[in-house]
Structure formats: C-alpha cells, structure tokens
Design an enzyme around this catalytic site. Structure first.
Site, PDB file in Angstrom:
ATOM      1  N   GLY A  43       0.934  -1.093  -0.070  1.00  0.00           N
ATOM      2  CA  GLY A  43       0.189  -0.006  -0.008  1.00  0.00           C
ATOM      3  C   GLY A  43       0.841   1.233  -0.019  1.00  0.00           C
ATOM      4  N   CYS A  50       5.352  -6.280   1.614  1.00  0.00           N
ATOM      5  CA  CYS A  50       5.519  -4.875   1.635  1.00  0.00           C
ATOM      6  C   CYS A  50       4.645  -4.212   2.823  1.00  0.00           C
ATOM      7  CB  CYS A  50       5.174  -4.358   0.254  1.00  0.00           C
ATOM      8  SG  CYS A  50       6.210  -2.782  -0.007  1.00  0.00           S
ATOM      9  N   TYR A  51       3.878  -3.435   2.528  1.00  0.00           N
ATOM     10  CA  TYR A  51       3.023  -2.493   3.382  1.00  0.00           C
ATOM     11  C   TYR A  51       2.425  -3.571   4.592  1.00  0.00           C
ATOM     12  CZ  TYR A  51      -0.018   0.764   6.098  1.00  0.00           C
ATOM     13  OH  TYR A  51      -0.445   1.420   6.929  1.00  0.00           O
ATOM     14  N   HIS A  87       7.656  -7.914  -3.392  1.00  0.00           N
ATOM     15  CA  HIS A  87       6.490  -8.138  -4.027  1.00  0.00           C
ATOM     16  C   HIS A  87       6.401  -9.524  -4.815  1.00  0.00           C
ATOM     17  CE1 HIS A  87       4.307  -4.613  -3.554  1.00  0.00           C
ATOM     18  NE2 HIS A  87       5.310  -3.887  -3.520  1.00  0.00           N
ATOM     19  N   GLU A 120       4.155 -11.348  -5.742  1.00  0.00           N
ATOM     20  CA  GLU A 120       3.220 -11.436  -6.787  1.00  0.00           C
ATOM     21  C   GLU A 120       3.361 -11.169  -8.120  1.00  0.00           C
ATOM     22  OE1 GLU A 120       3.196  -9.206  -4.453  1.00  0.00           O
ATOM     23  OE2 GLU A 120       2.320  -7.448  -4.770  1.00  0.00           O
ATOM     24  N   SER A 168     -23.941 -10.638 -25.596  1.00  0.00           N
ATOM     25  CA  SER A 168     -23.594 -10.091 -26.381  1.00  0.00           C
ATOM     26  C   SER A 168     -22.732 -10.383 -27.762  1.00  0.00           C
ATOM     27  CB  SER A 168     -22.576  -8.809 -25.983  1.00  0.00           C
ATOM     28  OG  SER A 168     -21.485  -9.978 -25.240  1.00  0.00           O
ATOM     29  N   ASP A 188     -17.845 -13.401 -21.986  1.00  0.00           N
ATOM     30  CA  ASP A 188     -18.288 -13.586 -20.609  1.00  0.00           C
ATOM     31  C   ASP A 188     -19.723 -13.852 -20.646  1.00  0.00           C
ATOM     32  OD1 ASP A 188     -15.999 -12.413 -20.269  1.00  0.00           O
ATOM     33  OD2 ASP A 188     -16.606 -10.447 -19.710  1.00  0.00           O
ATOM     34  N   LYS A 210     -10.834 -12.918 -16.398  1.00  0.00           N
ATOM     35  CA  LYS A 210     -11.188 -13.363 -17.737  1.00  0.00           C
ATOM     36  C   LYS A 210     -10.604 -14.583 -18.138  1.00  0.00           C
ATOM     37  CE  LYS A 210     -12.693 -11.645 -21.504  1.00  0.00           C
ATOM     38  NZ  LYS A 210     -14.027 -10.727 -21.641  1.00  0.00           N
TER      39      LYS A 210
HETATM   40  N1  LIG Z   1     -25.263  -5.946 -26.920  1.00  0.00           N
HETATM   41  C1  LIG Z   1     -25.735  -6.819 -25.735  1.00  0.00           C
HETATM   42  N2  LIG Z   1     -27.050  -7.193 -25.793  1.00  0.00           N
HETATM   43  C2  LIG Z   1     -26.958  -8.016 -24.566  1.00  0.00           C
HETATM   44  N3  LIG Z   1     -26.435  -7.937 -23.579  1.00  0.00           N
HETATM   45  C3  LIG Z   1     -25.245  -7.537 -23.490  1.00  0.00           C
HETATM   46  C4  LIG Z   1     -24.937  -6.666 -24.575  1.00  0.00           C
HETATM   47  N4  LIG Z   1     -23.637  -6.288 -24.434  1.00  0.00           N
HETATM   48  C5  LIG Z   1     -23.323  -6.355 -23.091  1.00  0.00           C
HETATM   49  N5  LIG Z   1     -24.165  -7.325 -22.519  1.00  0.00           N
HETATM   50  C6  LIG Z   1     -24.320  -7.526 -21.193  1.00  0.00           C
HETATM   51  O1  LIG Z   1     -23.340  -7.192 -20.388  1.00  0.00           O
HETATM   52  C7  LIG Z   1     -22.324  -7.915 -20.034  1.00  0.00           C
HETATM   53  C8  LIG Z   1     -21.069  -7.125 -19.579  1.00  0.00           C
HETATM   54  O2  LIG Z   1     -20.538  -6.859 -21.148  1.00  0.00           O
HETATM   55  P1  LIG Z   1     -18.766  -7.392 -21.468  1.00  0.00           P
HETATM   56  O3  LIG Z   1     -18.608  -6.706 -22.712  1.00  0.00           O
HETATM   57  O4  LIG Z   1     -18.030  -7.206 -20.087  1.00  0.00           O
HETATM   58  O5  LIG Z   1     -19.069  -9.026 -21.537  1.00  0.00           O
HETATM   59  P2  LIG Z   1     -19.178 -10.004 -22.882  1.00  0.00           P
HETATM   60  O6  LIG Z   1     -19.799  -9.080 -23.912  1.00  0.00           O
HETATM   61  O7  LIG Z   1     -20.144 -10.984 -22.509  1.00  0.00           O
HETATM   62  O8  LIG Z   1     -17.598 -10.355 -22.911  1.00  0.00           O
HETATM   63  P3  LIG Z   1     -16.608  -9.604 -23.443  1.00  0.00           P
HETATM   64  O9  LIG Z   1     -16.023  -8.901 -22.234  1.00  0.00           O
HETATM   65  O10 LIG Z   1     -15.666 -10.834 -23.762  1.00  0.00           O
HETATM   66  O11 LIG Z   1     -16.975  -8.629 -24.443  1.00  0.00           O
HETATM   67  C9  LIG Z   1     -22.256  -9.037 -20.817  1.00  0.00           C
HETATM   68  O12 LIG Z   1     -21.942 -10.267 -20.399  1.00  0.00           O
HETATM   69  C10 LIG Z   1     -24.069  -9.256 -21.109  1.00  0.00           C
HETATM   70  O13 LIG Z   1     -24.383  -9.671 -20.033  1.00  0.00           O
HETATM   71  N1  LIG Z   2       4.674  -0.988  -1.894  1.00  0.00           N
HETATM   72  C1  LIG Z   2       4.200  -0.680  -0.708  1.00  0.00           C
HETATM   73  O1  LIG Z   2       3.715  -1.729   0.073  1.00  0.00           O
HETATM   74  C2  LIG Z   2       5.158   0.341   0.056  1.00  0.00           C
HETATM   75  C3  LIG Z   2       5.020   0.437   1.469  1.00  0.00           C
HETATM   76  C4  LIG Z   2       5.321   1.834   2.126  1.00  0.00           C
HETATM   77  N2  LIG Z   2       4.499   2.870   1.571  1.00  0.00           N
HETATM   78  C5  LIG Z   2       6.733   2.156   1.843  1.00  0.00           C
HETATM   79  O2  LIG Z   2       7.144   2.985   0.820  1.00  0.00           O
HETATM   80  O3  LIG Z   2       7.644   1.410   2.329  1.00  0.00           O
HETATM   81 MG   LIG Z   3     -18.588  -7.563 -24.692  1.00  0.00          MG
END
Ligand SMILES: Nc1ncnc2c1ncn2[C@@H]1O[C@H](COP(=O)(O)OP(=O)(O)OP(=O)(O)O)[C@@H](O)[C@H]1O
Ligand SMILES: NC(=O)CC[C@H](N)C(=O)O
Ligand SMILES: [Mg+2]
Ligand SMILES: O=c1[nH]c(=O)c2[nH+]cn([C@@H]3O[C@H](COP(=O)(O)O)[C@@H](O)[C@H]3O)c2[nH]1
Length: 531
Positions: free
Chosen positions: A65, A92-93, A180, A182, A234, A238, A386
C-alpha cells in the site's frame, strides 16, 4: 420482485482473503493465489477483523500500500488478527504492518528500493524459501524498511540496504516479505507464495474451475427453481460462458436477449444471430434498439453520463423483452424475474464496487445500472478473472472462436467516440474499426493482442492534404494492448508494416479521416478504453 443482488459466489471451503491496503497489485495477488489452485477473495482493509474471521478464511494475505505504517491515519489492522491462529502473510506494507503491530521496528532509514533487487536468503530451508536459491532477484517498491523483527520471528532474508527483508514465525504461522512475490519479476515469487499456502497454511491445492461450474449450476438451479430467466448475450466471452452455465443449470427456462443498440461493430449482429445460435443451440431474441439508444445519447459527450445512459437503456430493453417473453410463454411477470449477466471481477472492482476502491469508470453492467432495476441478477462469473472465465467456457465445451474472442465493451462504440455519439460518426468509426480488425487478423495478431479499441476523436480536427486538396478531418486512434486480465495492460508492439497498412487503408477508405495515430500508453496510467 427484489433488486438485491444475491451472492452467487459463496466462497468455497478453503478461502484465502487478500486484505487490500490500497495496493496496486491486490488483484494480482488474488490471481496468483488462484493460480496456485486456492480460492481467494479481496477484502478492504477497513473490514473489521471479526468480519474477516467470520468468513472462515484458511489464510490471510496483507497487501502492499502507498501509506507509511507510522504516518498518522495510515490503515492498520487489529492485533487480534495475528492472534487468531489463522496463518498470515504480509507483503511490503502488509509486512511492515505485521512488524510494527507485533513490536518490531519500521522506519525511513533512507534505504529506498524500487524495481529489481537482489535478495540474500539466509535461511534457504525456511518455510517460505525452501528449495529456492540463496540469492534471488525480487521486485521491490518501498521507502520504509524494517530494521528489527518482532520477538519470536526469525529473519530469513536481507538485501544490501535492508537488514530485515523477510521473516517468519512458524509457531504462530506468521510470515512476511518486504518485496512483491506476486509480480513476475520476482523470480521465485510464485514458489514462495505457494510455500506459504501449502506449507505455512497447510492448504490443499484443489480449487479449479470445475468447482466453479458445479457450484454455480447447483446454486442457479436452486435460485431459479421452475421460473424463467433471461440472459443479456453480447456475443462476447463473458455472456457466452454465463449463458452456457445457466443453460446447463435450467435448460430451456433460459432465453438469451441480444440488444442491437446501434453501437456494435460491423457484422457483429449477424455473427451473433448466426454463429452463436449454431454453436450453442441457445434460444435467442434479438432486439433492435438503435433508435432508442441514439435518441437517449443525443447531445451527450461526458463519458460517465454516456455510460449511465447506456446502462439504463440496457435494463429498459431487457424489461421490454421480459414482458414479451412472458406474453409468449403465457407466464406471469414473476416467472421471469431473473437477469443473467456476464459480469466479471474486474468490472466490479473498476466500478468501485470491489473493496472500497476508487470508481475509475462505471461499467454499464455494474456501476451504470439504474437504481430502479427490478430484476434479480444472476452473475455467476462475478468473482472470476477473464482467463478463468475462458477456462470455464472450455470446460463447458464452448468452441474456441467464442472462448478466445477479444473483449468488446457493452457500451460498444459509444465510448469510442470522444464527443457526441451520432449515427454518422458511428458509421464512420465502424468502417475504420473493420479495417483495423481485418488487417490485425490477417497479420495473425488476434491471439497476441488482448483487444484493439479504435477510437474516433470526433471533437478534434486537423489539417491534411488529400488529392492535392486541403482537408480538415478527424483523427482515428489505434489502441492495441496486451494484458492478462484488463486490470493492467501494455501497448502492443504491432509491426510497423501492419500499422502502415491500417493507416493507409483508413485514410484512403474512410471519409473525413485524414490522420491515424497510435496510443503508446500502458495501463496505468491510461485505461484501455478512452472513456
Ligand atoms: N449487446 C448486448 N446485448 C445484450 N447484453 C449485453 C450486450 N452487451 C453487453 N451485454 C451484457 O453485459 C455484460 C458485460 O459486457 P462485457 O462486454 O463485459 O461482456 P461480454 O460481452 O459478455 O464479454 P467480453 O468482455 O468478452 O466482450 C455481458 O456479459 C452481457 O450480459
Ligand atoms: N509497496 C508498498 O507496500 C510500500 C509500503 C510503504 N509505503 C513504503 O514505501 O515502504
Ligand atoms: Mg462485450
Ligand atoms: O462490458 C463492459 N462494459 C463497460 O462499461 C466497459 N468499460 C470497459 N470495458 C472493458 O473492460 C476492460 C478494461 O477497460 P478499461 O481499461 O477501459 O477500464 C476492457 O476490456 C474494456 O473494453 C467494459 N466492458
């Protein structure tokens, strides 16, 4: 009917909580834990310790943080956390906080370390460092440092300027590192994290996307019962995966609704109508809502206002579709009270609905939803990233063309026109976008590029010369990015020849465009979309 969002994501038995102290990398930590096949969730540092413990976590990770632990008002954590018996890993933090809370010393000794740093491991056989080299490269980002570990802790690593760069207290199951683990630049970071999870906390690595499918199918069956649900589809990954999951649970009680809001790319509606239904056999209702969306967007150029309008109009169209399905099926309104959406974890986090994080932009399906929504939402992917969604899709047997599609935002080209959205501008952008997509596909770049927004700067004009005449046209921005989960991204190094071809074709073929520019900004500081 209720507007409450039921928690579809009841945590599995072995949950690891990632406490977010405002870290840039909290999502990344959660992802890394899941890569170790252990379920994880992010919680805000403001959550009381009792509430965290009530979730029965098998382990807790404290993130980094921006604050200094000794600064006034810096986020803290109740000492009770370290006395609860739940294994804790501070990074870290989080490491510094564990140190000061338990009586160690953290101060600013002038020893700043940013970026790649050699770590000297003094106890290579320790719980965290077992089997890793005595000198390893780690990623640091700190100004404060721990000069004395708390009583009962063994110092296990140091750097040239930091005497205590890692410590552990095996008896109390408390561990910490200044760096870190991660980030991928920490060469043995994942191994150290897994050592904490498996050896320190004794968790079995058995969380997989198969668990998600089974759990969600059971939950959805129970929730929907014999009623009906609609799913916003869509054509994107997703919603395709969400629909397949719900279809597996309730079969023909599901109808998918595709909204053609006039903000789609060229050929998209036809593709969904044909290919999608052919691949999945799903019941699909296509709604032509172009006029409605364009009327609602007329005169609006503020990005957040656009997003809210689009979010609202989506719901209104879904309500209308619901009424029609009710009429067709002879069912009562109550019977189609469920709306399935393919909402992902990053949508939630970015809309500020995650962990008290800032609202960066209102994703139409989360922060952009109207207050008066009457559907009960079913969002089986709400806690997934994703790549995990793609795995669920594969498991459900969806074809590669669907599972590997590039993301396209729900508000579509509406948030790729900087300025007011009009039919003429949309048509122009659709042409430019189709050319860019065609050339990127032809160059075989679809899989290496996460997505490539094509943006029209409708309020900007620049002077050009075309056919010996002066033009005063609009620029088109190409924004190809690479990413793992859309939370962070880098601009893609698309070969110059491909860019040249796209530029030539767009300026030749699209009226009113006399300039093509490339966006070379990572995320952060830029976001992927321009609005
Ligand atoms: N044209 C559309 N018609 C119906 N529902 C939609 C439409 N566009 C988006 N949505 C809804 O909104 C949600 C979020 O959209 P988003 O674009 O994040 O996801 P996605 O289109 O399913 O996948 P991707 O992120 O791969 O484009 C979708 O999962 C869907 O439920
Ligand atoms: N990346 C961090 O978590 C930094 C911790 C704290 N702010 C530092 O500078 O030491
Ligand atoms: Mg989409
Ligand atoms: O369905 C969506 N509704 C939205 O309102 C929305 N806004 C951004 N995106 C997509 O989310 C990812 C991250 O985008 P940003 O870096 O622009 O926030 C990228 O993949 C964006 O395309 C959206 N998807």
């Amino acid at each position: 009917m209720s507007s409450a969002t039921p928690d579809h994501s009841v945590p599995p038995a072995d949950t690891v909580l990632v406490v977010d102290f405002g870290a840039q990398y909290a999502q990344l930590i959660a992802r890394r834990v899941r890569e170790a096949r252990v379920y994880s969730e992010i919680v805000p540092s403001t959550m009381p310790v009792e509430e965290m413990l009530a979730k029965n976590p098998r382990a807790i990770i404290l993130s980094g943080g921006p604050s200094s632990v000794y600064a006034e008002g810096a986020p803290t954590v109740d000492r009770a956390l370290f006395e609860s018996g739940v294994p804790v890993f501070g990074m870290c933090y989080g490491f510094q906080l564990m140190a000061t809370t338990l009586g160690g010393t953290v101060d600013d000794n002038g020893a700043r370390e940013y970026g790649r740093t050699p770590l000297l491991v003094s106890k290579t056989g320790s719980t965290l460092f077992e089997g890793t080299p005595a000198e390893q490269s780690v990623w640091m980002s700190h100004g404060d440092a721990c000069s004395a570990a708390p009583e009962g802790f063994t110092v296990t690593a140091s750097t040239d300027v930091v005497p205590v760069a890692a410590f552990e207290n095996d008896e109390k199951k408390l561990y910490g590192v200044q760096y870190h683990p991660e980030v991928m630049h920490s060469t043995h970071g994942q191994q150290v994290l897994e050592h904490f999870l498996y050896r320190g906390a004794g968790i079995e690595p058995n969380w997989t996307t198969t668990n998600v499918v089974e759990e969600q199918v059971a939950l959805i069956r129970e929730q929907v019962g014999s009623k009906r649900a609609i799913c916003g589809l869509s054509g994107g990954v997703d919603s395709a995966v969400a629909a397949a999951l719900v279809q597996k649970a309730i079969g023909s009680q599901l109808t998918c609704v595709y909204v053609d809001h006039g903000l789609m790319r060229k050929g998209e509606t036809e593709q969904v109508e044909k290919d999608f239904v052919a691949a999945t056999g799903i019941q699909l209702k296509v709604v032509d809502a172009e006029e409605r969306f364009l009327a609602a967007l007329a005169g609006v150029s503020d990005p957040e206002t656009k997003r809210k309008i689009i979010g609202r109009e989506f719901i209104r169209v879904f309500e209308q579709a619901q009424a029609e399905i009710v009429a067709e099926a002879g069912a009562s309104g109550e019977d189609v009270a469920f709306l399935v959406q393919g909402t992902l974890y990053p949508d939630v986090v970015e809309s500020g609905g995650g962990t008290g994080t800032a609202n960066i932009k209102s994703h139409h399906n989360v922060g952009g939803l109207p207050d008066d929504i009457e559907f009960e939402l079913i969002e089986p992917l709400r806690k997934l990233f994703k790549d995990e969604v793609r795995m669920v899709g594969q498991e459900l047997g969806l074809p590669e063309e669907i599972v590997q599609r590039q993301p396209f935002p729900g508000p579509g080209l509406g948030i790729r026109i900087v300025g007011e959205v009009t039919k003429e501008r949309l048509d122009l952008l659709r042409e430019a976008d189709a050319i860019a997509r065609e050339e990127l596909t032809a160059a075989g770049l679809d899989r290496s590029i996460w997505q490539c927004p094509v943006v029209l700067l409708a309020d900007v004009r620049s002077v050009g010369v075309q056919g010996d005449g002066r033009t005063y046209g609009h620029p088109i921005v190409l924004r190809p990015v690479s990413s793992e989960d859309a939370m962070t991204a880098d601009w893609s190094r698309v070969p110059y020849e491909v860019l040249a071809k796209i530029s030539t074709r767009i300026t030749n073929e699209v009226d009113e465009v006399n300039r093509v520019v490339l966006d070379v900004t990572s995320k952060p500081p830029g976001t992927i979309e321009w609005e």
